[in-house]
Structures are given as structure tokens and as C-alpha cells.
Enzyme design. Structure first.
Site, PDB file in Angstrom:
ATOM      1  N   GLY A   8       0.848  -1.180   0.000  1.00 53.91           N
ATOM      2  CA  GLY A   8       0.000   0.000   0.000  1.00 53.91           C
ATOM      3  C   GLY A   8       0.883   1.229   0.000  1.00 53.91           C
ATOM      4  O   GLY A   8       1.269   1.741   1.049  1.00 53.91           O
ATOM      5  N   GLY A  10       0.486   4.358  -0.880  1.00 56.58           N
ATOM      6  CA  GLY A  10      -0.145   5.668  -0.949  1.00 56.58           C
ATOM      7  C   GLY A  10       0.612   6.668  -0.097  1.00 56.58           C
ATOM      8  O   GLY A  10       1.832   6.547   0.113  1.00 56.58           O
ATOM      9  N   GLY A  13       1.904   4.992   3.282  1.00 50.10           N
ATOM     10  CA  GLY A  13       2.854   3.955   2.922  1.00 50.10           C
ATOM     11  C   GLY A  13       4.129   4.533   2.337  1.00 50.10           C
ATOM     12  O   GLY A  13       5.235   4.065   2.618  1.00 50.10           O
ATOM     13  N   ALA A 132       0.387  12.412   5.948  1.00 51.58           N
ATOM     14  CA  ALA A 132       1.083  12.524   4.665  1.00 51.58           C
ATOM     15  C   ALA A 132       0.050  12.817   3.596  1.00 51.58           C
ATOM     16  O   ALA A 132      -1.139  12.554   3.766  1.00 51.58           O
ATOM     17  CB  ALA A 132       1.844  11.243   4.345  1.00 51.58           C
ATOM     18  N   LYS A 188      -8.514   6.112  18.574  1.00 49.60           N
ATOM     19  CA  LYS A 188      -8.461   6.682  17.230  1.00 49.60           C
ATOM     20  C   LYS A 188      -9.687   6.271  16.431  1.00 49.60           C
ATOM     21  O   LYS A 188     -10.249   7.080  15.672  1.00 49.60           O
ATOM     22  CB  LYS A 188      -7.189   6.240  16.519  1.00 49.60           C
ATOM     23  CG  LYS A 188      -6.956   6.948  15.188  1.00 49.60           C
ATOM     24  CD  LYS A 188      -5.599   6.617  14.590  1.00 49.60           C
ATOM     25  CE  LYS A 188      -5.372   7.380  13.284  1.00 49.60           C
ATOM     26  NZ  LYS A 188      -4.057   7.055  12.683  1.00 49.60           N
ATOM     27  N   ASN A 192     -12.447   8.657  14.567  1.00 47.30           N
ATOM     28  CA  ASN A 192     -12.792   8.485  13.155  1.00 47.30           C
ATOM     29  C   ASN A 192     -14.248   8.080  12.956  1.00 47.30           C
ATOM     30  O   ASN A 192     -14.856   8.432  11.937  1.00 47.30           O
ATOM     31  CB  ASN A 192     -11.871   7.443  12.521  1.00 47.30           C
ATOM     32  CG  ASN A 192     -10.471   7.965  12.276  1.00 47.30           C
ATOM     33  OD1 ASN A 192     -10.282   9.149  12.029  1.00 47.30           O
ATOM     34  ND2 ASN A 192      -9.484   7.090  12.364  1.00 47.30           N
ATOM     35  N   SER A 261     -10.915  12.018   6.026  1.00 44.18           N
ATOM     36  CA  SER A 261     -10.542  11.180   4.879  1.00 44.18           C
ATOM     37  C   SER A 261     -11.753  10.514   4.228  1.00 44.18           C
ATOM     38  O   SER A 261     -11.774  10.325   3.004  1.00 44.18           O
ATOM     39  CB  SER A 261      -9.547  10.105   5.324  1.00 44.18           C
ATOM     40  OG  SER A 261     -10.107   9.283   6.338  1.00 44.18           O
ATOM     41  N   GLU A 273     -14.272   3.665   4.151  1.00 45.98           N
ATOM     42  CA  GLU A 273     -13.902   2.644   5.133  1.00 45.98           C
ATOM     43  C   GLU A 273     -14.958   2.497   6.226  1.00 45.98           C
ATOM     44  O   GLU A 273     -14.655   2.015   7.318  1.00 45.98           O
ATOM     45  CB  GLU A 273     -12.541   2.982   5.731  1.00 45.98           C
ATOM     46  CG  GLU A 273     -11.404   2.934   4.717  1.00 45.98           C
ATOM     47  CD  GLU A 273     -10.043   3.275   5.293  1.00 45.98           C
ATOM     48  OE1 GLU A 273      -9.075   2.568   4.969  1.00 45.98           O
ATOM     49  OE2 GLU A 273      -9.947   4.250   6.058  1.00 45.98           O
TER      50      GLU A 273
END
Length: 310
Positions: A8, A10, A13, A132, A188, A192, A261, A273
Site C-alpha cells: 500500500g 499511498g 505507505g 502525509a 483513534k 474516526n 478522509s 472505510e
């Protein structure tokens, strides 16, 4: 030489992979995005920071091109792609009996899904506060600092835990070994599971969500459901702590100007997700006979939106 793969490649990663590579380790990036892989192999990963732009030479492959075994395999795909990735690498004989398989993906239940492929003694869990950005094929934006917390999934001591922690710290990733990583993972996941679906459904930035004067009345019942499920799974998180953690994200100086996200994924035409956040919490609740109507409803609402965008 210690052989490491990042499955992964991205934004996150790429960040983890390039920092480990720059620390002197042998690192391969594994991904399905042809244009991204070609750009990395031709020109290296272009890294843009607050102060400079430079390239890191690193190998990238598709899973079908993998022809070696790894000592450490870090899974950083989207949650819905992780099982297919680990199965593909298992089929390519990239995973040996001593391979440490570590995930720091968002969401819950990754250790249970990975345990369908490899023994739980090979599975390591981590939670990260690094960020990132992916600017385009072969182009990363790296800003700010962060941390990593890790532990073997079954809580047992393991020499590989120390090895992974040392690798991360040599790479400047500010890693620590946890004695209960599930507390951080669920903390976390709670953040989310509140901000991601609500901002996505309401089409608001995090600060805009928090600007509503009854925001606490909206989020607290949702948090209470999540905490009830976590506590039943012997994870000691508390409602008040989670409310304050989420409210700390509202100011512009923290995360207030950002869309989460899940919102970004939906508006870029990608599946979300949600099944690994609110959906997984609802599944755990059903197994434990704990009612989770809010998490169930949010899961359905986001899936309804996916019908329009994806």
C-alpha cells in the site's frame, strides 16, 4: 539484510517506506497503481516538505511481480483492500513463518481478518499520528511530525517487537512499544467513527461540525455506544475522554479546516472505510448483544451516499 515491504504505497505507505529506506534498510513498495509504480521506478519518490523537494530512489512492484520473502511486511492499503493484498502476497510466497506482519491502518478488526491467513503470533498492530499527502503519481507531501505505538496483536512478548521499534526509531518515526495498543486503536477509531461519517453525511469540515452549538448533544450518544462495545471487549476507554478528544479537533489550529478522509474518499468517487469503523462497531455490538442503532444508521447512510458518488 533485513528485508522490508510496504504493501500500500499511498501517502502514508510512501512516508513510512521512504523514511525507513533513508535509514539504510532494504525496502520495497507494493501497490496496484501502474502509473504510480512506473513513476517511482523511473524517477524515485518525489518528496516535498515544508523546506525542500527531493527524490528517494526506492523499488516499487505490483503484488504479482513479487518474487522474494520479507522479514517485515507493513500493510498500509485502504482497509477494504487489505485482505486481498495479504492473500496475494501469501500466494506469492512472500510471507515466511517468521515474517512480522504489521498494520497501522485505520479501523478495527484487522488482526482478526489477518488471522484467517497467518497465525496471530505473526500479526503486529500499530497506531500512528503521522500524516502525509499524495500529490500525484510518485509525489508525496510530508509535513509535520508524529508518533507510532505498536505491540504484537496477542500481547505476547516477541523479539521482533523490539526489532520493529528500533527500525522505526532509526527512521525518525518516534516509535514506542505499548503494553495495550488496543486502547490507542479504539481511541483513534472512536475519533474516526464520529468525525468521518458525520462530516461526510453533513458535507462539513471538522470545525464546521463543531461550530453547531448542540454538537456535544449529537456526538455523545454515538460515543457512548462505541465505549460500551469497547469496554465489553476489555478495552478501557471512557466517554468523557473521547468527547474531549473529539472536541479538541474542532479548532482551526488543530483539524478544524479539514475534511476527514472519508469525505475526501467519497467526493473522489472511492468507496469509504465505513464498514471498518461504525460498521465493525455495529458487528461487534451484535455479537455482544449490545445495541448500536446510531452506528448502524451511520453505516447505512454512508453506504447510501456511496450509491450516488462511487
Amino acid at each position: 539484510m533485513y528485508n522490508i515491504a510496504i504493501a500500500g504505497a499511498g501517502a502514508m505507505g510512501g512516508r513510512i517506506g521512504t523514511q525507513i529506506k533513508e535509514a539504510g534498510y532494504n525496502v520495497t513498495l507494493i501497490d496496484y497503481w501502474d502509473e504510480h509504480i512506473k513513476k517511482i521506478n523511473d524517477d524515485g519518490l518525489e518528496i516535498k516538505t515544508e523546506t525542500s523537494t527531493y527524490n528517494v530512489s526506492i523499488t516499487a512492484k505490483k503484488p504479482s511481480e513479487v518474487n522474494e520473502q520479507y522479514d517485515l511486511l507493513i500493510i498500509l492499503t485502504k482497509a477494504m483492500d487489505a485482505s486481498a493484498m495479504i492473500n496475494a502476497l501469501y500466494d506469492r510466497d512472500a510471507i515466511k513463518a517468521s515474517t512480522a506482519i504489521l498494520t497501522m491502518m485505520n479501523g478495527l478488526g484487522h488482526d482478526e481478518r489477518f488471522a484467517e491467513v497467518v497465525p496471530k503470533s505473526q500479526i503486529f498492530l500499530a497506531v500512528t499520528m503521522w500524516t502525509a499527502g499524495l500529490r500525484g503519481p510518485g509525489q508525496l507531501l510530508l509535513e509535520g511530525s508524529g508518533t507510532i505505538e505498536l505491540q504484537r496483536a496477542d500481547g505476547e512478548a516477541d523479539y521482533r517487537t523490539e526489532e520493529i521499534n528500533n527500525i522505526f526509531n532509526k527512521a525518525g518515526l518516534n516509535s514506542v512499544i505499548s503494553d495495550n495498543v488496543f486502547i490507542s486503536i479504539w481511541s483513534k477509531a472512536t475519533l474516526n467513527s464520529v468525525l468521518n461519517p458525520l462530516c461526510t453525511i453533513l458535507d462539513k469540515r471538522i470545525g464546521e461540525l463543531g461550530a453547531y452549538d448542540r454538537a456535544r448533544d449529537m456526538i455523545q450518544p454515538l460515543i457512548e455506544e462505541i465505549v460500551a462495545v469497547a469496554n465489553a471487549r476489555n478495552v478501557d476507554i471512557k466517554t468523557d475522554d473521547m468527547v474531549h478528544k473529539i472536541e479538541a479537533a474542532y479548532p482551526e489550529s488543530t483539524q478544524g479546516l479539514h475534511y476527514p478522509s472519508m469525505h475526501q474518499d467519497l467526493h473522489k468517487g472511492r468507496l469509504t472505510e465505513i464498514d471498518f469503523l461504525n460498521g465493525q462497531i455495529a458487528k461487534y455490538g451484535k455479537d455482544l448483544n449490545i445495541s448500536t442503532p446510531l452506528n448502524t444508521m451511520l453505516t447505512h447512510q454512508v453506504h447510501e451516499l456511496e450509491l450516488d458518488y462511487v
